[in-house]
Design a protein around this motif. Structure first.
Motif, mmCIF file in Angstrom:
data_model
loop_
_atom_site.group_PDB
_atom_site.id
_atom_site.type_symbol
_atom_site.label_atom_id
_atom_site.label_comp_id
_atom_site.label_asym_id
_atom_site.label_seq_id
_atom_site.Cartn_x
_atom_site.Cartn_y
_atom_site.Cartn_z
ATOM 1 N N VAL A 369 0.837 -1.208 0.000
ATOM 2 C CA VAL A 369 0.000 0.000 0.000
ATOM 3 C C VAL A 369 0.871 1.257 0.000
ATOM 4 O O VAL A 369 0.512 2.286 -0.585
ATOM 5 C CB VAL A 369 -0.999 0.000 1.177
ATOM 6 N N VAL A 445 8.168 3.583 8.031
ATOM 7 C CA VAL A 445 6.827 3.007 7.963
ATOM 8 C C VAL A 445 6.880 1.491 7.952
ATOM 9 O O VAL A 445 7.831 0.908 7.452
ATOM 10 C CB VAL A 445 6.077 3.466 6.692
ATOM 11 N N GLN A 474 -2.180 1.947 7.782
ATOM 12 C CA GLN A 474 -2.460 0.583 7.334
ATOM 13 C C GLN A 474 -3.002 0.579 5.903
ATOM 14 O O GLN A 474 -3.484 1.614 5.430
ATOM 15 C CB GLN A 474 -3.543 -0.034 8.225
ATOM 16 N N ILE A 571 3.079 2.747 19.363
ATOM 17 C CA ILE A 571 2.428 1.549 18.839
ATOM 18 C C ILE A 571 3.219 0.334 19.315
ATOM 19 O O ILE A 571 4.445 0.283 19.171
ATOM 20 C CB ILE A 571 2.404 1.546 17.294
#
Ligand code: 7RM
Length: 703
Positions: A369, A445, A474, A571
């Protein structure tokens, strides 16, 4: 930085009746990992909040004064940035949540609409429609929009193939190529709404194929070139694709990946695919199936460059991207036109803070993505120069990235922690050979970036002067959701910091109650955002169930996280990656981070294996830095290191050395495979997303 006493933090999440706990222990690692000493003591029970102290935390805490490592944007950087102060960020973030219509109208208004929208958002949870009534075309916004001004002859794509071949396409050239290819699609019977598989290397034609589909309203689904014939078959069947766009082959670490052969194998028997368009890239021999296959270059002979962009509803589907689900059946994440474009346009603009003359390089493969949003669509929508590299970072030698940065004077580099850890492992001498002074901004990322890797990236690659944007998002979110804005938000190594505009992120407990500072919980998003997924292709129920059923009206990310007292997000990793060792819930990523903080360790993956006594035992797979000998003594040293760092409970029962870890191309460790190996089973599940099958063979052979 080294030398003072430090504490470690391990927060864990609750999914059942166990309480959450934070374990704080003295450790020897960088102190700047941890910001708020006092609050790390907090533990919570689900339901009514209750503060608990974990027995392991009783000692040593008060004496540990934490050095607060915060990296403020340099004044010079902030001055030139679009958003130049924390206050300005906060003001805009507040506005974006309180008046989303106003905020997003302003962003969308910077793009080209053939018909203006009437309603910014129609939200019938969990189904969103953005910019309702509007019509637009993504390829027009990425190309035509730039042809009337100074960008016409600017490089849109700078490309380098793995063997060293190079190409530059200006906006005008790219526009022409996309129009011609769109006409090839039409000529081959592909129509608006049809699904088209793209299975290509990271070459300009991959972008041309994507933009060509977007131009006529066909829905592309890019499959990463490392995936097998079986994965192609499954995805073709799931979306009912009518065509496949591929290449004869692509280069990876000096060998040719037989892409066309994989497509042939995938299309045996009954299939919805009527046409295969083949680009000649590697020159390897391929089979051409009469009546089904055509050569890209031959087809171009029959078309002209006149192809007006289709007028598409804002909610017209743009692409489907498959991502693995917990059940093994991949989920076809559906993104649509208007909202997605606004999301990636806006995030690229603010997070990378692009300037007109920047060379921007995102190292992602088009099949991920990140390749969609920040290699192709985001930079092109912004009229930027995007650099594209086809191959491996260590081909022919481990300095390939630094060579490229020097040669093209790259200003912005966006890559993954897995790559950064590999560079650390290969040694600094490869970096030192090159002049990286053109860099002014770095991005990360794909996974949590451990503070060691963050510092290395900052010092060795960024020369201590470049801000780092650690971007959390995401496939489903389409665009960056949590990230510093480089001129406004001070960075803390290991934290993705604060939410982007329009993102209402929160951390909640099992009951859906927002938890206090430094308490671990589930990361959710409480308001819809423009680039959100619209559904799982062909499976509304699974969409509802997976993302929207646990907390009413909120999107469940599946990640665990905590927020510190400044509201920064840390995270922890996927909720599924939580172990239960003798009743203690441990996040695998903390144990990994601890292992990686040992000077001899390059990378680590931690999994659980059934254990009669403890429920689950901790197994660590470790790769060592080059030149380090993997000895028995080192195993013990590492076990003790984790014991000291986090606590005895987290000490691996077994440490296994490996040459490499099984990963997806985007660098995510495939823990499921390691779990099977750790339990002594042969690997049975879906391995289609595995990047390098040799790794698996080696790991299993080590048994
Ligand atoms: C962009 C992408 C999504 C999952 C996500 C996280 C993890 C991604 C970060 C991160 C910590 C980050 N899409 N993840 N970025 N974790 N910090 N900056 O990776 O669909 O392939 O994966 O990746 O677990 O849920 S993805």
């Amino acid at each position: 930085m080294r030398g003072s006493d430090r504490i470690g933090f391990l927060d864990t999440m609750d999914t059942g009746n166990n309480f959450c706990c934070g374990i704080v222990r003295p450790l020897t690692t960088y102190s700047w990992q941890f910001q708020d000493s006092g609050e790390l003591l907090a533990c919570s029970r689900t339901g009514p909040s209750r503060k608990l102290r974990h027995p392991l935390m009783e000692k040593n805490i008060e004496s540990h004064l934490i050095e607060k490592r915060v990296f403020k944007p340099a004044p010079g950087f902030a001055k030139r940035a679009r958003i130049g102060s924390l206050n300005e960020y906060r003001r805009m973030h507040r506005e974006s949540l309180e008046k989303p219509d106003k905020f997003w109208s302003r962003e969308a208004g910077e793009l080209v609409w053939q018909t203006p929208w009437k309603t910014v958002l129609e939200w019938k949870a969990p189904f969103a429609k953005w910019f309702v009534g509007g019509k637009l075309n993504v390829s027009e916004n990425c190309l035509d929009r730039h042809l009337t001004g100074p960008n016409r002859n600017k490089a849109a794509i700078l490309w380098e193939g793995e063997p060293g071949d190079k190409r530059t396409l200006t906006y005008q050239q790219l526009h022409r190529d996309v129009c011609r290819f769109a006409n090839v699609l039409k000529r081959n019977g592909i129509r608006k709404g049809d699904r088209v598989i793209i299975y290509m290397p990271t070459i300009p034609e991959a972008a041309i194929a994507m933009l060509g589909c977007a131009r006529i309203g066909a829905v592309h689904s890019v499959i990463f070139g490392g995936f097998s014939a079986d994965s192609i078959r499954d995805r073709v069947a799931d979306c009912g694709a009518v065509a496949v766009i591929t290449a004869d082959g692509g280069y990876r670490r000096g060998t040719i990946v037989p892409l066309k052969k994989n497509v042939d194998d995938a299309l045996t028997g009954e299939t919805s695919v009527k046409r295969v368009i083949v680009f000649r890239r590697a020159g390897n021999d391929v089979h051409i199936e009469e009546g089904r296959d055509v050569w890209w270059h031959r087809e171009l002979e029959y078309v002209d460059a006149n192809c007006p962009p289709a007028q598409l509803e804002s909610e017209h589907p743009l692409f489907i991207l498959y991502t693995s689900g917990s059940t093994g059946k991949p989920k076809g994440i559906l993104h649509t036109t208007g909202g997605y474009l606004v999301g990636i346009y806006s995030t690229t603009k603010y997070v990378f803070d692009l300037r007109d003359d920047d060379v921007y390089w995102c190292t992602a493969d088009v099949g991920w993505v990140t390749g969609h949003s920040y290699l192709v669509y985001g930079p092109l929508a912004n009229g930027a120069t995007t650099l594209m590299y086809e191959g491996a970072p260590n081909w022919p030698e481990p300095d390939r990235f630094w060579r490229i940065i020097e040669e093209y004077s790259v200003n912005i580099l966006y890559t993954a922690p897995t790559a950064i850890r590999a560079f650390i492992r290969w040694g600094d001498e490869w970096v030192k050979k090159h002049n990286l002074s053109s860099l002014r901004l770095l991005g990360s990322v794909g996974e949590p970036i451990n503070p060691e890797a963050w510092m290395w990236y900052h010092e060795k690659i960024g020369g201590g002067r470049c801000p780092i944007v650690d971007t959390w998002w995401q496939t489903e979110t389409g665009a960056i959701m949590i990230s510093p804005l480089p001129g406004a938000v001070p960075a803390k190594p290991g934290s993705a910091t604060l939410p982007f505009f329009g993102v209402d992120a929160a951390i909640v407990d099992e009951a859906g109650q927002e938890v206090g500072p430094n308490i671990g919980g589930k990361l959710i998003v409480r308001q819809p955002w423009p680039s959100m997924l619209r559904t799982i292709y062909g499976d509304k129920e699974r969409y509802k169930k997976t993302y929207w059923s646990e907390f009413k009206g909120s999107y469940l990310t599946g990640d665990g996280a905590r927020r510190d007292k400044d509201g920064y997000f840390w995270i922890v990793g996927r909720i599924d990656d939580v172990l239960n060792v003798a009743g203690h819930r441990l996040g695998t990523s903390e144990i990994e981070s601890s292992l990686v903080s040992h000077p001899k360790v390059a990378e680590a993956a931690v999994v659980g294996r059934p254990d009669e006594l403890k429920g689950q035992g901790v197994i660590a797979f470790v790769t060592v830095k080059s030149g380090v000998e993997a000895t028995r003594a080192l195993k013990d040293e590492l076990r003790n290191h984790v014991g000291k760092h986090i606590g005895a409970i987290a000490k691996p029962d077994e440490v296994r050395f490996a040459e490499a870890l099984p990963k997806t191309r985007s660098g995510k460790i495939m823990r499921r495979l390691l779990k099977e190996i750790a339990s002594g089973n042969t690997v049975t599940g879906d391995t289609s997303t595995l990047e390098d099958f040799n790794v698996l063979a080696k790991l299993s052979a080590d048994e």
